[in-house]
Scaffold this motif. Sequence first.
Motif, mmCIF file in Angstrom:
data_model
loop_
_atom_site.group_PDB
_atom_site.id
_atom_site.type_symbol
_atom_site.label_atom_id
_atom_site.label_comp_id
_atom_site.label_asym_id
_atom_site.label_seq_id
_atom_site.Cartn_x
_atom_site.Cartn_y
_atom_site.Cartn_z
ATOM 1 N N ASP A 191 49.187 35.646 -19.294
ATOM 2 C CA ASP A 191 49.708 35.169 -18.012
ATOM 3 C C ASP A 191 49.265 33.731 -17.740
ATOM 4 O O ASP A 191 50.070 32.893 -17.305
ATOM 5 N N ASP A 192 48.008 33.426 -17.996
ATOM 6 C CA ASP A 192 47.532 32.059 -17.789
ATOM 7 C C ASP A 192 48.242 31.092 -18.726
ATOM 8 O O ASP A 192 48.623 29.980 -18.327
ATOM 9 N N ALA A 193 48.412 31.512 -19.976
ATOM 10 C CA ALA A 193 49.070 30.658 -20.962
ATOM 11 C C ALA A 193 50.497 30.331 -20.538
ATOM 12 O O ALA A 193 50.939 29.175 -20.631
ATOM 13 N N LEU A 194 51.217 31.332 -20.049
ATOM 14 C CA LEU A 194 52.626 31.116 -19.694
ATOM 15 C C LEU A 194 52.773 30.410 -18.355
ATOM 16 O O LEU A 194 53.755 29.691 -18.138
ATOM 17 N N ASN A 195 51.829 30.593 -17.454
ATOM 18 C CA ASN A 195 51.868 29.820 -16.199
ATOM 19 C C ASN A 195 51.668 28.336 -16.491
ATOM 20 O O ASN A 195 52.348 27.478 -15.906
ATOM 21 N N LYS A 196 50.747 28.015 -17.387
ATOM 22 C CA LYS A 196 50.566 26.627 -17.806
ATOM 23 C C LYS A 196 51.829 26.133 -18.524
ATOM 24 O O LYS A 196 52.277 25.003 -18.324
ATOM 25 N N GLY A 197 52.404 27.008 -19.345
ATOM 26 C CA GLY A 197 53.625 26.646 -20.068
ATOM 27 C C GLY A 197 54.787 26.375 -19.130
ATOM 28 O O GLY A 197 55.610 25.484 -19.380
ATOM 29 N N GLN A 198 54.863 27.128 -18.048
ATOM 30 C CA GLN A 198 55.928 26.919 -17.068
ATOM 31 C C GLN A 198 55.838 25.523 -16.466
ATOM 32 O O GLN A 198 56.858 24.832 -16.301
ATOM 33 N N ALA A 199 54.611 25.091 -16.161
ATOM 34 C CA ALA A 199 54.431 23.747 -15.592
ATOM 35 C C ALA A 199 54.870 22.679 -16.595
ATOM 36 O O ALA A 199 55.533 21.691 -16.221
ATOM 37 N N LEU A 200 54.534 22.870 -17.859
ATOM 38 C CA LEU A 200 54.965 21.928 -18.894
ATOM 39 C C LEU A 200 56.486 21.934 -19.033
ATOM 40 O O LEU A 200 57.119 20.882 -19.171
#
Length: 446
Positions: free
Chosen positions: A427-436
């Motif tokens: 979840d943390d990885a994809l939340n960061k990915g969403q911002a990118l």
Amino acid sequence: MALALPAVAGLALSGCAGAGGGGGGGGGGSKSINVLMVGNPQMVDIQKLTKDSFTKDTGITVNYTVLPENELRDKVTQDVATGAGQYDVATVGAYEVPIWAGNDWLHEVDSYADGDSSYDKADLLKPMVQSLSGEDGKLYGLPFYGESSFLMYRKDVLQKKGITMPERPTWQQVADIAAKVDGAEPGMKGICLRGLPGWGEMFAPLTTVVNTFGGTWFEKDWTPKVNAPEFKAATNFYVNLIKAHGEPGASQAGFTECLNALSQGKVAMWYDATSAAGSLEDPKVSKVAGKIGYVQAPVEKTKASGWLWTWAFVMPKTTKNADNASKFMLWATSKDYEKLVGDKLGWSRVPAGKRASTYEIPEYKKAAAAFGPQTLQAIEEANPEDPGVQPRPTVGVQFVDIPEFQDLGTKVSQDIAAAIAGRGTVDDALNKGQALAEDVAKKQTQ
């Protein structure tokens, strides 16, 4: 392994550096060319065969540099984008060729292929030609081999467990089978899946899982969906399967490591490139030759989910040895070269997946009986224009065909690899990915 270089990524976006500039290209004189290749089995084979065939016939010496996939991507992007001109020929894929052709970094190779009557350009499979063409319709790369993806499994191990593999399994069925065959032999794990960071390493298989789970990197209007429920469900499934029944050290395992794991009997299943089958069926390098079954890529919400890829030879515009480079490219991707591999190294080792005629060669049909038809079916079923359940803004099954995806995919994969290794959450990885991804989307819609 080295990952995407921010400075190079910026050059890749600009489309202005290295367009037809100077540079040393030849390295060793007019009868010598420098070739940069990815370190896959087919490239190891061509190194063995070049001196006594191509060099002997043409007098052209080939200086090979072979690197792992992530390192190759950095090296070739840096060389081409900056106009350094260190290499006359390089292997790149279906992702790079259209972008680089649009940046005017590559020689078109249509004229060379058309000028050689024995080459038979019409024999090249249509999906490969389309993936290596520019907006002008010309070829900018010649396919060395083509591939989709499928599931490979130990027939004997499943049989002992009383398990029948479906011809087109769901991912849940694969997970259930992985649990049952985990530990079936001493030290054997249930499945190998790439966990090595890299947009072309981990995210090649993982994006196909995202697609068939109903997710996407971007919707048609460039709305990013990296932390959407479907993308999260697919990624959590993938990571949890690796953690429960995957190979040891998965966060550092890419194509090569999984190939070794299956060929040496350390895993019971592997989802990856169809091109791996030739090595698996070669008893000189594989302990499991003759024991592997092949079925289409696992699915959930789509009818098919295999990717589409080709490793192709391209000629940077910076080369000063275009004639010699083109001779090498034509030879390496020819019918004659396929026959040379078959005669010298074994027909299962032929770099297939690029020519229709390959699948009519009696010796190849016999050697590839276990996987040839499945490979061709997977290539033909792959749909780069519509690989999921919703419309997409660009073509590409396992990638988004924009320059920014190289950096985006790699950065997100690094965080997912950390989750595989127990140093973070999906979840943390994809939340960061969403911002990118939102930053990427802004550039696409400005």
